[in-house]
Scaffold this motif. Structure first.
Motif, PDB file in Angstrom:
ATOM      1  N   ALA A  16       0.829  -1.205  -0.115  1.00 28.37           N
ATOM      2  CA  ALA A  16       0.145  -0.023  -0.187  1.00 28.37           C
ATOM      3  C   ALA A  16       0.651   1.182   0.068  1.00 28.37           C
ATOM      4  O   ALA A  16       0.337   2.232  -0.420  1.00 28.37           O
ATOM      5  N   TRP A  17       2.293   0.988   0.456  1.00 27.44           N
ATOM      6  CA  TRP A  17       2.974   2.177   0.481  1.00 27.44           C
ATOM      7  C   TRP A  17       4.079   2.619  -0.708  1.00 27.44           C
ATOM      8  O   TRP A  17       4.824   3.394  -0.531  1.00 27.44           O
ATOM      9  N   GLU A  18       3.865   1.652  -1.581  1.00 38.05           N
ATOM     10  CA  GLU A  18       4.665   1.652  -2.773  1.00 38.05           C
ATOM     11  C   GLU A  18       5.113   3.207  -3.209  1.00 38.05           C
ATOM     12  O   GLU A  18       6.034   3.471  -3.460  1.00 38.05           O
ATOM     13  N   ARG A 218      -3.471  10.547  -2.960  1.00 34.72           N
ATOM     14  CA  ARG A 218      -2.623  11.607  -2.959  1.00 34.72           C
ATOM     15  C   ARG A 218      -1.178  11.346  -2.436  1.00 34.72           C
ATOM     16  O   ARG A 218      -0.639  11.977  -1.489  1.00 34.72           O
ATOM     17  N   PRO A 219      -0.532  10.326  -2.990  1.00 36.41           N
ATOM     18  CA  PRO A 219       0.896   9.837  -2.483  1.00 36.41           C
ATOM     19  C   PRO A 219       1.787  10.689  -2.414  1.00 36.41           C
ATOM     20  O   PRO A 219       2.673  10.924  -1.620  1.00 36.41           O
ATOM     21  N   LEU A 226       4.975  14.094   4.928  1.00 36.86           N
ATOM     22  CA  LEU A 226       6.023  13.491   5.743  1.00 36.86           C
ATOM     23  C   LEU A 226       7.580  13.773   5.900  1.00 36.86           C
ATOM     24  O   LEU A 226       8.171  13.917   6.916  1.00 36.86           O
ATOM     25  N   LEU A 227       8.074  14.451   4.780  1.00 33.94           N
ATOM     26  CA  LEU A 227       9.265  14.878   4.490  1.00 33.94           C
ATOM     27  C   LEU A 227       9.964  15.894   5.667  1.00 33.94           C
ATOM     28  O   LEU A 227      11.029  15.741   6.197  1.00 33.94           O
ATOM     29  N   PRO A 228       9.285  16.663   6.227  1.00 33.03           N
ATOM     30  CA  PRO A 228       9.751  17.737   7.204  1.00 33.03           C
ATOM     31  C   PRO A 228      10.120  16.950   8.561  1.00 33.03           C
ATOM     32  O   PRO A 228      10.817  17.516   9.322  1.00 33.03           O
ATOM     33  N   ALA A 229       9.485  15.797   8.727  1.00 33.55           N
ATOM     34  CA  ALA A 229       9.632  14.936  10.077  1.00 33.55           C
ATOM     35  C   ALA A 229      11.315  14.533   9.827  1.00 33.55           C
ATOM     36  O   ALA A 229      11.973  14.241  10.859  1.00 33.55           O
ATOM     37  N   ALA A 230      11.789  14.438   8.568  1.00 30.54           N
ATOM     38  CA  ALA A 230      13.158  14.099   8.624  1.00 30.54           C
ATOM     39  C   ALA A 230      14.082  15.115   8.990  1.00 30.54           C
ATOM     40  O   ALA A 230      15.302  15.030   9.576  1.00 30.54           O
TER      41      ALA A 230
END
Length: 233
Positions: A16-18, A218-219, A226-230
């Motif tokens: 599901a996360w591909e 909306r992948p 999610l990227l700012p969490a990095a």
């Protein structure tokens, strides 16, 4: 470089996360989609009350992952939240994607005051597993017909014991750096247990103008959230 551990919701597997994983890797990070026991390619593995929590913790420890951004969608917010409290300084951030949040002593079905009996009856009538949703239940969630077909075709019955087991929290979740992503087509108000840490400034609240399955609808947008969490934000 961060390590995104992506845990799918009920009925789904790592597949599901591909698309989201591909976006995160293109941005220079590692992505580790995880199938929980009893689902998808792991459907034959036994499942007990704490199995899904151990699945997540064991995968992080097995790969010796650091700078972990642990992402739980829907049901998997329950085991992901418990796992986040167990992995110590390996965790950079916990992200709930339109997810259930664990409450100590409460289960996934505890949050369903009107639908609990229905879910438990469905589990009892299907060899201890919660049957996947039919295609018509995905209407109004921002999904194309093709995306709905993909979800329905890949879904597997969900182990019931993981839905009825009470959560056990090793520490208060408000202490953990957390982002909650609310998908507005699935309701504009996040769960009650999210409001207090958001109001207190402990958690970050982000909204998406899409439905409950943004990894399909909306992948790319979800990956950008999610990227700012990095970077720890």
């Amino acid at each position: 470089m961060a390590n995104f551990v992506l845990v799918p919701g009920a009925w789904l597997g790592a597949w599901a996360w591909e698309e989201v994983a591909a976006e995160l890797r293109a941005a220079g990070h590692d992505a580790h989609p995880l199938t929980l026991s009893g689902l998808a390619e792991k459907r034959d593995l036994p499942v007990g009350p704490r199995t899904h929590v151990r699945d997540i913790v064991d995968e992080i420890e097995r790969l010796d992952l650091r700078e972990v951004i642990l992402v739980g969608h829907s049901y998997s917010g329950i085991p992901a939240g418990q796992a986040a409290a167990l992995i110590g300084d390996r965790l950079t951030r916990l992200v709930y994607v339109d997810a259930n949040v664990p409450v100590d002593g409460e289960s996934f079905v505890s949050a369903w005051p009107e639908g609990r009996a229905m879910v438990e009856a469905a589990i009892a009538g299907n060899d201890g597993r919660w049957p996947p949703l039919p295609a018509e239940e995905y209407a109004g969630q921002g999904l194309t017909d093709g995306q709905i077909e993909r979800i329905v075709a890949g879904a597997t019955p969900h182990p019931g014991v993981s839905l009825t087991a009470p959560a056990e929290l090793a520490r208060p979740l408000a202490e953990l750096p957390t982002t909650y992503v609310k998908c507005l087509l699935d309701g504009e108000v996040p769960p009650p247990e999210v409001a207090e840490p958001v109001k207190a400034g402990h958690w970050r609240l982000v909204t998406m103008d899409t439905g409950h399955w943004p990894m399909f609808s909306r992948p790319r947008e979800l990956a950008r959230i999610l990227l700012p969490a990095a970077a720890g934000s």
